[in-house]
Design a protein around this motif. Sequence first.
Motif, PDB file in Angstrom:
ATOM      1  N   MET A 114       0.825  -1.199   0.000  1.00 29.98           N
ATOM      2  CA  MET A 114       0.000   0.000   0.000  1.00 29.98           C
ATOM      3  C   MET A 114       0.863   1.254   0.000  1.00 29.98           C
ATOM      4  O   MET A 114       0.425   2.311  -0.465  1.00 29.98           O
ATOM      5  N   GLU A 115       2.106   1.146   0.502  1.00 34.27           N
ATOM      6  CA  GLU A 115       3.009   2.293   0.444  1.00 34.27           C
ATOM      7  C   GLU A 115       3.240   2.705  -1.007  1.00 34.27           C
ATOM      8  O   GLU A 115       3.276   3.899  -1.327  1.00 34.27           O
ATOM      9  N   PHE A 116       3.389   1.707  -1.879  1.00 33.51           N
ATOM     10  CA  PHE A 116       3.562   2.033  -3.292  1.00 33.51           C
ATOM     11  C   PHE A 116       2.293   2.656  -3.863  1.00 33.51           C
ATOM     12  O   PHE A 116       2.335   3.722  -4.488  1.00 33.51           O
ATOM     13  N   PHE A 117       1.158   2.009  -3.664  1.00 35.38           N
ATOM     14  CA  PHE A 117      -0.084   2.448  -4.307  1.00 35.38           C
ATOM     15  C   PHE A 117      -0.547   3.821  -3.827  1.00 35.38           C
ATOM     16  O   PHE A 117      -1.337   4.482  -4.507  1.00 35.38           O
ATOM     17  N   THR A 118      -0.092   4.259  -2.654  1.00 35.87           N
ATOM     18  CA  THR A 118      -0.587   5.520  -2.086  1.00 35.87           C
ATOM     19  C   THR A 118       0.451   6.635  -2.125  1.00 35.87           C
ATOM     20  O   THR A 118       0.258   7.668  -1.486  1.00 35.87           O
ATOM     21  N   ARG A 119       1.525   6.459  -2.874  1.00 36.80           N
ATOM     22  CA  ARG A 119       2.557   7.508  -2.965  1.00 36.80           C
ATOM     23  C   ARG A 119       2.726   7.944  -4.425  1.00 36.80           C
ATOM     24  O   ARG A 119       3.525   7.376  -5.163  1.00 36.80           O
ATOM     25  N   ARG A 276      -4.485  -5.630  -5.334  1.00 33.91           N
ATOM     26  CA  ARG A 276      -3.040  -5.416  -5.275  1.00 33.91           C
ATOM     27  C   ARG A 276      -2.360  -6.611  -5.952  1.00 33.91           C
ATOM     28  O   ARG A 276      -2.222  -7.665  -5.365  1.00 33.91           O
ATOM     29  N   THR A 277      -1.957  -6.431  -7.191  1.00 32.56           N
ATOM     30  CA  THR A 277      -1.298  -7.479  -7.966  1.00 32.56           C
ATOM     31  C   THR A 277      -0.127  -6.866  -8.725  1.00 32.56           C
ATOM     32  O   THR A 277      -0.065  -5.645  -8.917  1.00 32.56           O
ATOM     33  N   SER A 278       0.771  -7.722  -9.191  1.00 32.95           N
ATOM     34  CA  SER A 278       1.898  -7.232  -9.990  1.00 32.95           C
ATOM     35  C   SER A 278       1.409  -6.505 -11.236  1.00 32.95           C
ATOM     36  O   SER A 278       1.998  -5.505 -11.662  1.00 32.95           O
ATOM     37  N   GLY A 279       0.327  -7.020 -11.830  1.00 31.98           N
ATOM     38  CA  GLY A 279      -0.213  -6.384 -13.024  1.00 31.98           C
ATOM     39  C   GLY A 279      -0.653  -4.960 -12.772  1.00 31.98           C
ATOM     40  O   GLY A 279      -0.390  -4.064 -13.583  1.00 31.98           O
ATOM     41  N   ASN A 280      -1.318  -4.714 -11.649  1.00 32.48           N
ATOM     42  CA  ASN A 280      -1.797  -3.368 -11.355  1.00 32.48           C
ATOM     43  C   ASN A 280      -0.672  -2.448 -10.898  1.00 32.48           C
ATOM     44  O   ASN A 280      -0.744  -1.231 -11.097  1.00 32.48           O
ATOM     45  N   TRP A 296      -7.874  -2.407  -3.206  1.00 26.85           N
ATOM     46  CA  TRP A 296      -8.299  -3.070  -1.983  1.00 26.85           C
ATOM     47  C   TRP A 296      -7.101  -3.369  -1.087  1.00 26.85           C
ATOM     48  O   TRP A 296      -6.072  -3.863  -1.554  1.00 26.85           O
ATOM     49  N   ASN A 297      -7.239  -3.070   0.199  1.00 26.00           N
ATOM     50  CA  ASN A 297      -6.216  -3.383   1.186  1.00 26.00           C
ATOM     51  C   ASN A 297      -6.814  -4.385   2.172  1.00 26.00           C
ATOM     52  O   ASN A 297      -7.384  -4.014   3.196  1.00 26.00           O
ATOM     53  N   LEU A 298      -6.698  -5.663   1.847  1.00 28.86           N
ATOM     54  CA  LEU A 298      -7.352  -6.730   2.604  1.00 28.86           C
ATOM     55  C   LEU A 298      -6.351  -7.654   3.292  1.00 28.86           C
ATOM     56  O   LEU A 298      -6.707  -8.745   3.729  1.00 28.86           O
ATOM     57  N   GLY A 299      -5.104  -7.210   3.385  1.00 27.24           N
ATOM     58  CA  GLY A 299      -4.079  -8.031   4.014  1.00 27.24           C
ATOM     59  C   GLY A 299      -3.414  -8.978   3.031  1.00 27.24           C
ATOM     60  O   GLY A 299      -3.605  -8.887   1.819  1.00 27.24           O
ATOM     61  N   ARG A 300      -2.632  -9.920   3.600  1.00 28.64           N
ATOM     62  CA  ARG A 300      -1.936 -10.926   2.802  1.00 28.64           C
ATOM     63  C   ARG A 300      -2.320 -12.318   3.281  1.00 28.64           C
ATOM     64  O   ARG A 300      -2.491 -12.544   4.482  1.00 28.64           O
ATOM     65  N   TYR A 301      -2.456 -13.221   2.326  1.00 31.91           N
ATOM     66  CA  TYR A 301      -2.876 -14.576   2.646  1.00 31.91           C
ATOM     67  C   TYR A 301      -1.910 -15.236   3.633  1.00 31.91           C
ATOM     68  O   TYR A 301      -0.694 -15.235   3.427  1.00 31.91           O
TER      69      TYR A 301
END
Length: 310
Positions: A114-119, A276-280, A296-301
Amino acid sequence: INWSEQKKRFGRLNPDKTFYVIRRSDEHAGINSQFNTNMGHLRYAINQGWIPVIDMQNYPNAYLEPEEAGSKNAWDFYFKQPFGEQYSLEEVYSSQNVILSSGMPPAVCPNDSMEFFTRPELIRMWNRYFKKYSGFSAVLSKVIDDKYAQYLKGKEEERILGVSLRGTDYLNRPYQHPVQPSIGQALEVTRRVAHEQRCRWIYLAVEDARILEAYQKEFNDRLVFMRDVQMYDNLLPGENITGHSFDRLHDKYLRGMEYMMQKALLTRCNCLIGGRTSGNVAVMVWQPDYDYTYFWNLGRYGVDDTIDKI
């Protein structure tokens, strides 16, 4: 294969230059996972004063048929080399000063945090690297223009919401990968964002036939999707989409091209939502200036994806 970073002397060419050969140890990595890690290695090489060259020819990957290994560079199918055609792999492997990269992702690269997606400033930095040292291949660029003319041209005025979702092998809950939204969650946010951002059209980039069917039912003639790509609806338990075959000539190349043209067309949309995927991650590097984005920020499996009721 020794996947540690190492210095090599292959020949006598270019004694005044140092080449940095970028490679990846994960032969199942998707093309945009490759893209993101390669961008990190590229930045590292540039900052060291080395000349980066990406080698998806001499190392196993998901985009070469067995008979193509060693003779075709899969990177060149979809992207340009950092210095174009100035330095070939043949020349590099005849040069005096060559550093083979580690086969692991570098510490600094575009990533699914999320640091990447929100900066925005960080995303724009990677976009500058992409525009200066990469860009789409000539073949892929033409395909993108053709698909834009076929599917999206003229629709931007009524505004297009790009929706980029993953199902298939993510349903196996791959450990430490970001949790993807359910179909219900995805539809709910799509409805809300389309309304709030006044988007008449929904462009869906997806590989899972079940997600496509749900969106067709929900959005009907407002939905735009590529009708000439293969959808996955019969993966075996534990199977990765990069290991799946559609039993056709040049299948590995075509799977990569179909995936890339779907994702690349997202750059022609006004807004973007997705998991949150490599493609996006890659899509944001290619196009950092959407009117609106939501991820979406739903955590990691297996890490932080469970919330107990106590």
